[in-house]
Design a protein around this motif. Structure first.
Motif, PDB file in Angstrom:
ATOM      1  N   VAL A  23       0.843  -1.199   0.000  1.00  0.00           N
ATOM      2  CA  VAL A  23       0.000   0.000   0.000  1.00  0.00           C
ATOM      3  C   VAL A  23       0.878   1.249   0.000  1.00  0.00           C
ATOM      4  N   PRO A  24       0.942   1.973  -1.124  1.00  0.00           N
ATOM      5  CA  PRO A  24       1.700   3.229  -1.120  1.00  0.00           C
ATOM      6  C   PRO A  24       0.908   4.329  -0.415  1.00  0.00           C
ATOM      7  N   ILE A  25       1.605   5.119   0.401  1.00  0.00           N
ATOM      8  CA  ILE A  25       0.955   6.247   1.069  1.00  0.00           C
ATOM      9  C   ILE A  25       1.916   7.436   1.048  1.00  0.00           C
ATOM     10  N   PHE A 105       1.762  -4.201   3.619  1.00  0.00           N
ATOM     11  CA  PHE A 105       3.097  -3.603   3.642  1.00  0.00           C
ATOM     12  C   PHE A 105       2.978  -2.179   3.100  1.00  0.00           C
ATOM     13  N   PHE A 106       3.001  -1.216   4.019  1.00  0.00           N
ATOM     14  CA  PHE A 106       2.825   0.189   3.630  1.00  0.00           C
ATOM     15  C   PHE A 106       4.170   0.787   3.222  1.00  0.00           C
ATOM     16  N   VAL A 107       4.190   1.370   2.023  1.00  0.00           N
ATOM     17  CA  VAL A 107       5.380   2.090   1.552  1.00  0.00           C
ATOM     18  C   VAL A 107       5.078   3.574   1.694  1.00  0.00           C
ATOM     19  N   ASN A 108       5.763   4.209   2.653  1.00  0.00           N
ATOM     20  CA  ASN A 108       5.449   5.597   3.001  1.00  0.00           C
ATOM     21  C   ASN A 108       6.443   6.569   2.367  1.00  0.00           C
ATOM     22  N   GLY A 109       5.902   7.737   1.954  1.00  0.00           N
ATOM     23  CA  GLY A 109       6.744   8.755   1.345  1.00  0.00           C
ATOM     24  C   GLY A 109       6.796  10.065   2.108  1.00  0.00           C
ATOM     25  N   HIS A 110       6.236  10.099   3.328  1.00  0.00           N
ATOM     26  CA  HIS A 110       6.135  11.371   4.059  1.00  0.00           C
ATOM     27  C   HIS A 110       6.340  11.154   5.557  1.00  0.00           C
ATOM     28  N   GLY A 111       7.382  11.767   6.105  1.00  0.00           N
ATOM     29  CA  GLY A 111       7.681  11.604   7.521  1.00  0.00           C
ATOM     30  C   GLY A 111       6.524  12.014   8.422  1.00  0.00           C
ATOM     31  N   GLN A 139       2.837  -3.546   8.272  1.00  0.00           N
ATOM     32  CA  GLN A 139       4.193  -3.017   8.469  1.00  0.00           C
ATOM     33  C   GLN A 139       4.339  -1.704   7.721  1.00  0.00           C
ATOM     34  N   LEU A 140       5.035  -0.787   8.358  1.00  0.00           N
ATOM     35  CA  LEU A 140       5.344   0.507   7.747  1.00  0.00           C
ATOM     36  C   LEU A 140       6.805   0.509   7.318  1.00  0.00           C
ATOM     37  N   ALA A 141       7.053   0.846   6.053  1.00  0.00           N
ATOM     38  CA  ALA A 141       8.419   1.000   5.552  1.00  0.00           C
ATOM     39  C   ALA A 141       8.512   2.340   4.829  1.00  0.00           C
ATOM     40  N   ASN A 142       9.405   3.197   5.269  1.00  0.00           N
ATOM     41  CA  ASN A 142       9.645   4.449   4.553  1.00  0.00           C
ATOM     42  C   ASN A 142      10.628   4.169   3.421  1.00  0.00           C
ATOM     43  N   TRP A 143      10.421   4.808   2.258  1.00  0.00           N
ATOM     44  CA  TRP A 143      11.293   4.454   1.118  1.00  0.00           C
ATOM     45  C   TRP A 143      12.745   4.812   1.385  1.00  0.00           C
ATOM     46  N   LEU A 238      10.157  -6.495   2.545  1.00  0.00           N
ATOM     47  CA  LEU A 238       8.882  -7.184   2.279  1.00  0.00           C
ATOM     48  C   LEU A 238       9.068  -8.694   2.388  1.00  0.00           C
ATOM     49  N   ARG A 239      10.193  -9.197   1.857  1.00  0.00           N
ATOM     50  CA  ARG A 239      10.431 -10.650   1.916  1.00  0.00           C
ATOM     51  C   ARG A 239      10.541 -11.112   3.360  1.00  0.00           C
ATOM     52  N   VAL A 240      11.218 -10.331   4.207  1.00  0.00           N
ATOM     53  CA  VAL A 240      11.330 -10.676   5.628  1.00  0.00           C
ATOM     54  C   VAL A 240       9.948 -10.640   6.280  1.00  0.00           C
TER      55      VAL A 240
END
Ligand code: NI
Length: 247
Positions: A23-25, A105-111, A139-143, A238-240
């Motif tokens: 999920v991109p955010i 799996f959230f891919v975040n672009g904003h602190g 899970q939150l992952a910042n790029w 993501l694999r982990v």
């Protein structure tokens, strides 16, 4: 593969083998005089699409407006309140969970989204427990989290990467949208650093919208390498995340 470019029978078949989704955010907010307002959503979306392409995990529509109240003194910025953004994240996760998605799996672009996304995850876990629903993992992952991204930004920009309208994120947008690169003189070249309290205070302390950065150094070729490094790093995360399922 994008959810939006799939059919329902394709999604039904996908769910027989995989219950994960990316999920991109991002955010829609000013990024200084040469940064695109969509920078955070653009970066999150393209990193997420790269991760989906490399892993075969479906990619949900981008959540493009985030929590950016502190940018609202600059025209074009948009923001949800934290409570509304929590609701958006929760309702989108619950909608997908109703079909059998379990690992988000959230891919975040904003602190500025981080606190709110984590609050949304807490609410999702509490609600699903109350309702007796199956476990949902988020899970939150910042790029910019991968070590490779930090190494590149240090190599290219050192101390003037900055903390808002960063040189790296503007390089990524210049790579992705070369026809929209804005060639304006930044004065001063390196923006001031410091704390702020609210939107008006932000604009007073950081008049052109940047904090600590010199995105005059941002080049498309840097952006291409930073983007690929972000994708590679998040593929591993993501694999982990998926491998830990049920552990
Ligand atoms: Ni940004």
């Amino acid at each position: 593969v994008l959810l939006s470019l799939s059919t329902w029978p394709e999604v039904e078949a996908y769910l027989r083998n995989c219950d994960a989704i990316v999920v991109p955010i991002g955010s829609t907010e000013q990024h200084g005089p040469n940064g695109l307002i969509g920078t955070d959503a653009i970066c999150a979306e393209h990193v997420a699409c790269g991760v989906g392409g490399r892993t075969g995990v479906l990619v949900a529509p981008t959540i493009s407006v985030g929590m950016a109240a502190h940018h609202m003194a600059f025209p074009g910025s948009m923001s949800h309140t934290p409570t509304v953004l929590i609701s958006i994240v929760r309702e989108q996760v619950m909608a997908l969970a109703a079909h059998g998605f379990r690992n988000f799996f959230f891919v975040n672009g904003h602190g500025g989204n981080i606190a709110t996304i984590n609050s949304a995850f807490a609410e999702i876990h509490a609600l699903r427990w109350q309702a007796g629903l199956p476990a949902i993992r988020c899970q939150l992952a910042n790029w910019w989290d991968p070590a490779g991204v930090a190494e590149l930004s240090q190599e290219y920009y050192g101390d003037v990467e900055g903390s808002h309208a960063t040189a790296s994120e503007i390089a990524i947008t210049r790579h992705l949208f070369p026809d929209h690169a804005k060639n304006v003189v930044l004065d001063p070249a390196v923006a001031p650093t410091g704390e702020f309290h609210d939107a008006a205070d932000f604009r007073q302390r950081f008049p052109d919208g940047r904090i600590g950065s010199n995105p005059g150094l941002s080049e498309a070729k840097h952006g291409e390498r930073i983007l690929q490094s972000a994708i590679a790093g998040l593929v591993e995360m993501l694999r982990v995340f998926i491998a830990m399922k049920g552990a």
